[in-house]
Design a protein around this motif. Sequence first.
Motif, short mmCIF file in Angstrom:
data_model
loop_
_atom_site.label_atom_id
_atom_site.label_comp_id
_atom_site.label_asym_id
_atom_site.label_seq_id
_atom_site.Cartn_x
_atom_site.Cartn_y
_atom_site.Cartn_z
N SER A 1 0.82 -1.22 0.00
CA SER A 1 0.00 0.00 0.00
C SER A 1 0.85 1.27 0.00
N GLY A 2 2.06 1.18 0.55
CA GLY A 2 2.92 2.36 0.65
C GLY A 2 2.56 3.28 1.82
N GLY A 3 1.53 2.95 2.60
CA GLY A 3 1.15 3.76 3.77
C GLY A 3 1.57 3.03 5.03
N TYR A 4 2.56 3.57 5.74
CA TYR A 4 3.18 2.79 6.82
C TYR A 4 2.96 3.32 8.24
N VAL A 5 2.44 4.54 8.34
CA VAL A 5 2.25 5.12 9.68
C VAL A 5 0.84 5.70 9.76
N LEU A 6 0.11 5.37 10.81
CA LEU A 6 -1.31 5.78 10.97
C LEU A 6 -2.10 5.38 9.70
N GLY A 7 -3.13 6.15 9.34
CA GLY A 7 -3.89 5.85 8.13
C GLY A 7 -5.02 4.86 8.33
N ALA A 8 -5.55 4.33 7.22
CA ALA A 8 -6.77 3.52 7.24
C ALA A 8 -6.62 2.23 8.05
N GLU A 9 -5.44 1.60 7.97
CA GLU A 9 -5.24 0.34 8.72
C GLU A 9 -5.40 0.60 10.22
N VAL A 10 -4.87 1.73 10.66
CA VAL A 10 -4.94 2.08 12.09
C VAL A 10 -6.38 2.39 12.47
N GLU A 11 -7.07 3.13 11.61
CA GLU A 11 -8.46 3.48 11.93
C GLU A 11 -9.34 2.23 12.04
N THR A 12 -9.11 1.28 11.13
CA THR A 12 -9.90 0.02 11.19
C THR A 12 -9.63 -0.70 12.51
N PHE A 13 -8.35 -0.83 12.84
CA PHE A 13 -8.01 -1.53 14.09
C PHE A 13 -8.60 -0.80 15.30
N GLU A 14 -8.50 0.52 15.30
CA GLU A 14 -9.02 1.28 16.44
C GLU A 14 -10.53 1.05 16.59
N SER A 15 -11.22 0.99 15.46
CA SER A 15 -12.67 0.84 15.59
C SER A 15 -13.02 -0.58 16.08
N HIS A 16 -12.26 -1.60 15.62
CA HIS A 16 -12.52 -2.96 16.11
C HIS A 16 -12.12 -3.12 17.58
N LEU A 17 -11.04 -2.45 17.97
CA LEU A 17 -10.60 -2.54 19.37
C LEU A 17 -11.64 -1.87 20.29
N ALA A 18 -12.18 -0.75 19.83
CA ALA A 18 -13.22 -0.07 20.62
C ALA A 18 -14.43 -1.00 20.78
#
Length: 364
Positions: free
Chosen positions: A28-45
């Motif tokens: 993806s070329g996106g390595y810090v924060l971004g969509a992967e982090v947002e998805t994980f944060e929402s599942h963790l919540a």
Amino acid sequence: MISFASPAREHEASRELLETAVLRVLRSGGYVLGAEVETFESHLAQFTGAAFAVGLSSGTDALVCALLALGIGHGDEVLVPAFGFVAAPEAVLRTGARPVFVDVEPRTLGPDPDELRACLGPRTRAVIVMHLFGQAVDLAPLQTVTRALPILEDAAQAIGTRLHGRHVGTLGKVGTLSFFPAKALGAAGDAGALLTDDAELAQRVRRARVHGSPRAYVWDEPGGNYRIDALQAALLDAKLGVFPARIERRRQIGLRLARAAASRGACVIDGIPACHATFAPFALRVKERDTVLQRLRAAGVDARVQYPWTLPASRAFAPFAGSHPFPVADRASRELLSLPCHAELTDDEVDAIERALLDGLADG
Ligand SMILES: Cc1ncc(COP(=O)(O)O)c(C=O)c1O
């Protein structure tokens, strides 16, 4: 030696799932924060029941961010349990505040409410509680003492643990988690998270993790680089999907070891009855601790002492020890013993740990 944690075995068990996630991020070329982090944060919540989960660089940094977001700094005092892992007093010092140690109560190793009351002062701004060994500390008796003061729950060792059905880390104002590889939910490196129901506090932490910036090159308040990588978030998100079954296996192993220890009269750190414990790791108290430790290690079980001294007795924090005694914490440092307890243990290994425990406690 039967190991204390087996991240490589965990990877092997979910290889395709995890390697797919890693490749997706690499490509993806996106390595810090971004969509992967947002998805994980929402599942963790969702998993924890917190209104907000914020991914961070480690469990230690999550504690720092929580304190910064609570506005704690120079001249302030934060009450910290005298027994546990060093990250909490470290985080307090990093904000410029001063840790004040409080003795613990023997059952859950949480701060003793009477000791807490005695340690409160005009500069006290927050209280840290550690949920150790996958157990839960009951905040209710503490809240009657702390009243409006915020309680920060260090739940680094207790992801999956619930008290009265609520996930630890969501019982106070703010909670923190660690995803160090050996933890119950482990990354392939360092990572952590913060949980809160307070939208404003979550927003302050999101700013703190990117140098206090609401947008590029605007620095509104002191923060730091406390970001989580996209790779860690993608791996953690994939692992979170299979986590409930893994945490249940860990729990069943812990309950079995608890029965074995109890049959030999040993005192298991098994929290309070309403706690759905996750034994991360399995801990018990033994008077002849060092003898039992040697027997377990001789039988091939990687038993450990967590922790061999109290926090105020460590060299780093001796200047903050004061003249106050910590008899319950001292006893915990002489009697506690931790055993491997994780989902990757084979049935044969669980049998071997149980046998070694029964033999080790025979007259110990
Ligand atoms: C109780 C406790 N708090 C905080 C931490 C720190 O977490 P990290 O290693 O992710 O910084 C740990 C890690 O072992 C821990 O056990």
